[in-house]
Enzyme design. Structure first.
Site, mmCIF file in Angstrom:
data_model
loop_
_atom_site.group_PDB
_atom_site.id
_atom_site.type_symbol
_atom_site.label_atom_id
_atom_site.label_comp_id
_atom_site.label_asym_id
_atom_site.label_seq_id
_atom_site.Cartn_x
_atom_site.Cartn_y
_atom_site.Cartn_z
ATOM 1 N N CYS A 61 0.827 -1.201 0.000
ATOM 2 C CA CYS A 61 0.000 0.000 0.000
ATOM 3 C C CYS A 61 0.869 1.261 0.000
ATOM 4 O O CYS A 61 0.362 2.378 -0.080
ATOM 5 C CB CYS A 61 -0.914 0.017 1.213
ATOM 6 S SG CYS A 61 -1.992 -1.409 1.297
ATOM 7 N N ASP A 116 2.757 2.332 2.527
ATOM 8 C CA ASP A 116 3.000 2.900 3.866
ATOM 9 C C ASP A 116 3.211 1.796 4.882
ATOM 10 O O ASP A 116 2.387 0.893 4.978
ATOM 11 C CB ASP A 116 1.781 3.677 4.402
ATOM 12 C CG ASP A 116 1.292 4.756 3.485
ATOM 13 O OD1 ASP A 116 1.926 5.807 3.439
ATOM 14 O OD2 ASP A 116 0.258 4.525 2.826
ATOM 15 N N CYS A 128 5.108 8.112 2.215
ATOM 16 C CA CYS A 128 5.269 9.436 1.633
ATOM 17 C C CYS A 128 5.634 10.454 2.712
ATOM 18 O O CYS A 128 5.660 10.137 3.899
ATOM 19 C CB CYS A 128 3.986 9.848 0.933
ATOM 20 S SG CYS A 128 2.597 9.967 2.066
ATOM 21 N N CYS A 174 -2.767 8.867 6.019
ATOM 22 C CA CYS A 174 -1.487 8.850 6.744
ATOM 23 C C CYS A 174 -1.709 9.123 8.227
ATOM 24 O O CYS A 174 -1.066 8.518 9.090
ATOM 25 C CB CYS A 174 -0.530 9.906 6.180
ATOM 26 S SG CYS A 174 -0.082 9.620 4.470
#
Lengths: 412, 136
Positions: B37, B39, B63, B106
């Site tokens: 994914c 992350d 990211c 996130c």
């Protein structure tokens, strides 16, 4: 005019995204300028010298484009760009021949504008076969041969992939299409001016070309449409019947002139420029490999234009890497879809694992890229990959010998 | 995409990068996300005898927003009790860093990471208590 060594200002990042677009070559711009100002005539005006002058310029440009691909100038029509050319070629052929044949063959790694056009045709009842690609990004010719039937009107396979730069075996594809009596269209937006193309030797029936990928202006492209045997198309844009009725609308003289000039320069400089870029490509890879482990080039390195590298930096997420390398302008693996969080469909089609796809960057080298820029880019990439690996839990696990694939990750 | 100054600061100068001894009884480890994914966050807390989180460390594959979110929460949890730390909401993280809509996940992941680290710590202490009781 002397060779141009630098086109960017010193306060701008180093441009390494030549597959996205290219700057207009100053020589091209110079050729275009008069057609914005005092040579402004409508190339379709037949009654005065303004028109004749513009027409002459447009026809010269048409011949320049034709020469680049071994075509006759009557077989080249101007469009707004490769997207329009691809739309016109695929939809135009499909619609014209739909009573006889209704099948199209393409590949899963085509540009979105080809895939979307095919989807659109599927909704209208056409059948489309999307060929897979091998791990190196190239199609398997036997799979192609098996896919083409007597119902296949068109095979549309790109010459050079925009993300991974691999070159498809055009001559072999053209041969199969000719044997099977299917038309062969190739999206050559990333290929024209970069590799030798010959519509006769390669049995290409339709070819899309873009201006801004070859140091020409944006907003102009061309479509090669074979005349012998004649390919018929239903036009997308109707009106005054310009461009043999395939594409109505007044031709943008300065843009046509720009495309023509860009094509001529690309043709003249192709050999030397390919060699120069191959050296830069090798220099970049060597530099990165000397200072980093666990990096991987996506796509075939042999059958590839020298101006492209697509590299996975394992254990480092691509977007965070791009955020770090502020002095460099590159593109993430998922070039067209950088707003979405999906990894690139092209990389996935190669069988690149999703986690590696997330670590990939596309690095494009071009006419104005220098050795110094490549060295600076290597240093900056190495610095930030190391910094991000130091904070990567995946890198830590890899160093401890833990196989990341052995962990059951909770997808979210 | 324009990121906030706070986000960029956390990305460029991440706080509390590193690892704590995950086998230690006073350390709770949370590992959330998935490489596929894009992350993965590892967040660790070290709880002192007084019940306060005395140290927190993170490592993140993801990211800039994911890195900033995890860096931020390591700062926030320090000095808090685990009950207080558990109340940190993803919306607080997203607001503080001014995350753009496509990056909200996130902050969700960072909240999950704290919760996972706390759960790991609690599981360890429960086991320890049970072991003590069994011994007595």
């Amino acid at each position: 005019m002397t060779a141009i060594t630098q086109i960017r200002r010193n306060d701008q990042p180093i441009y390494l995204d030549y597959q996205a677009t290219t700057p207009v070559d100053p020589r091209v711009l110079e050729a275009m300028m008069p057609y914005f100002t005092h040579k402004f005539g409508n190339p379709h005006s037949r009654s005065h010298s303004y028109g004749w002058e513009a027409e002459e310029a447009v026809e010269k440009a048409r011949a320049q484009v034709a020469k680049l691909i071994g075509a006759d100038e009557k077989e080249v029509i101007f469009t707004s760009g490769a997207t329009e050319s691809n739309n016109l070629a695929i939809r135009g052929v499909a619609e014209f021949y739909k009573d006889r044949k209704n099948h199209i063959v393409t590949t899963v790694t085509e540009h979105k504008c080809v895939l979307d056009t095919c989807r659109h045709l599927e909704q209208q009842g056409f059948e489309v076969t999307y060929l897979p690609v091998q791990k190196n990004g190239l199609i398997d010719l036997e799979v192609l041969r098996a896919a083409v039937t007597d119902k296949t009107v068109l095979v549309s396979i790109m010459a050079v992939n925009n993300e991974i730069g691999v070159i498809q075996p055009l001559a072999e594809i053209g041969k199969i299409c000719r044997e099977k009596k299917a038309f062969f269209h190739t999206d050559a937006a990333q290929a024209a001016g970069k590799i030798p193309l010959d519509v006769e030797a390669m049995n290409i029936d339709l070819m899309s070309i873009s201006g801004h990928k070859i140091y020409g202006p944006k907003g102009i492209g061309a479509l090669y449409v074979r005349r012998k045997p004649r390919i018929r198309l239903v036009p997308l844009i109707v009106g005054g019947g310009q461009e043999r009725g395939f594409r109505s609308g007044t031709l943008p003289t300065p843009l046509c002139v720009g495309l023509g000039e860009a094509a001529e320069i690309a043709m003249k400089e192709m050999d030397a420029e390919s060699k120069r870029l191959a050296k830069l490509q090798a220099r970049m890879l060597k530099g990165l490999n000397a200072k980093l482990t666990d990096i991987h080039v996506n796509g075939d390195l042999e059958h590839r234009i020298p101006g492209n590298l697509n590299i996975g930096f394992a254990y480092v997420e691509g977007e965070s890497l791009m955020m770090g390398i502020k002095g460099l302008s590159v593109s993430s693996g998922s070039a067209c879809t950088s707003a979405s969080l999906e990894p690139s469909y092209v990389l996935r089609a190669l069988g690149v694992e999703e986690d590696m796809a997330h670590t990939s960057l596309r690095i494009g080298l071009g006419r104005f890229t220098t050795e110094h820029e490549v060295d600076t880019a290597v240093d900056e990439l190495v610095h930030h990959v190391n910094k991000l690996r130091a904070m990567s839990p995946l890198w830590e696990m890899a160093q401890e010998g833990i196989d990341i694939k052995s962990i059951e990750w909770a997808a979210h | 995409m324009a990121y906030s100054e706070k986000l960029i600061d956390h990305y460029e100068n991440p706080r509390n990068i590193g690892s704590l001894d995950k086998s230690s009884e006073d350390v709770g480890t949370g590992l959330v996300g998935a490489p596929a994914c894009g992350d993965v966050m590892k967040l660790q807390i070290k709880v002192g005898p007084d019940g306060l989180i005395e140290d927190a460390k993170f490592k993140t594959f993801g990211c800039g927003s994911a890195i900033a979110s995890s860096s931020l929460v390591t700062e926030w949890v320090k000095g808090k009790t685990i009950d207080e730390a558990e109340t940190i909401k993803n919306t607080d993280i997203a607001k503080h860093l001014a995350l753009p809509p496509v990056k909200i996940h996130c902050s969700v992941l960072a909240e999950d990471a704290i919760k996972a680290a706390i759960a790991d710590y609690r599981a360890k202490t429960t086991k320890k208590d049970e072991a003590q009781q069994a011994a007595e």
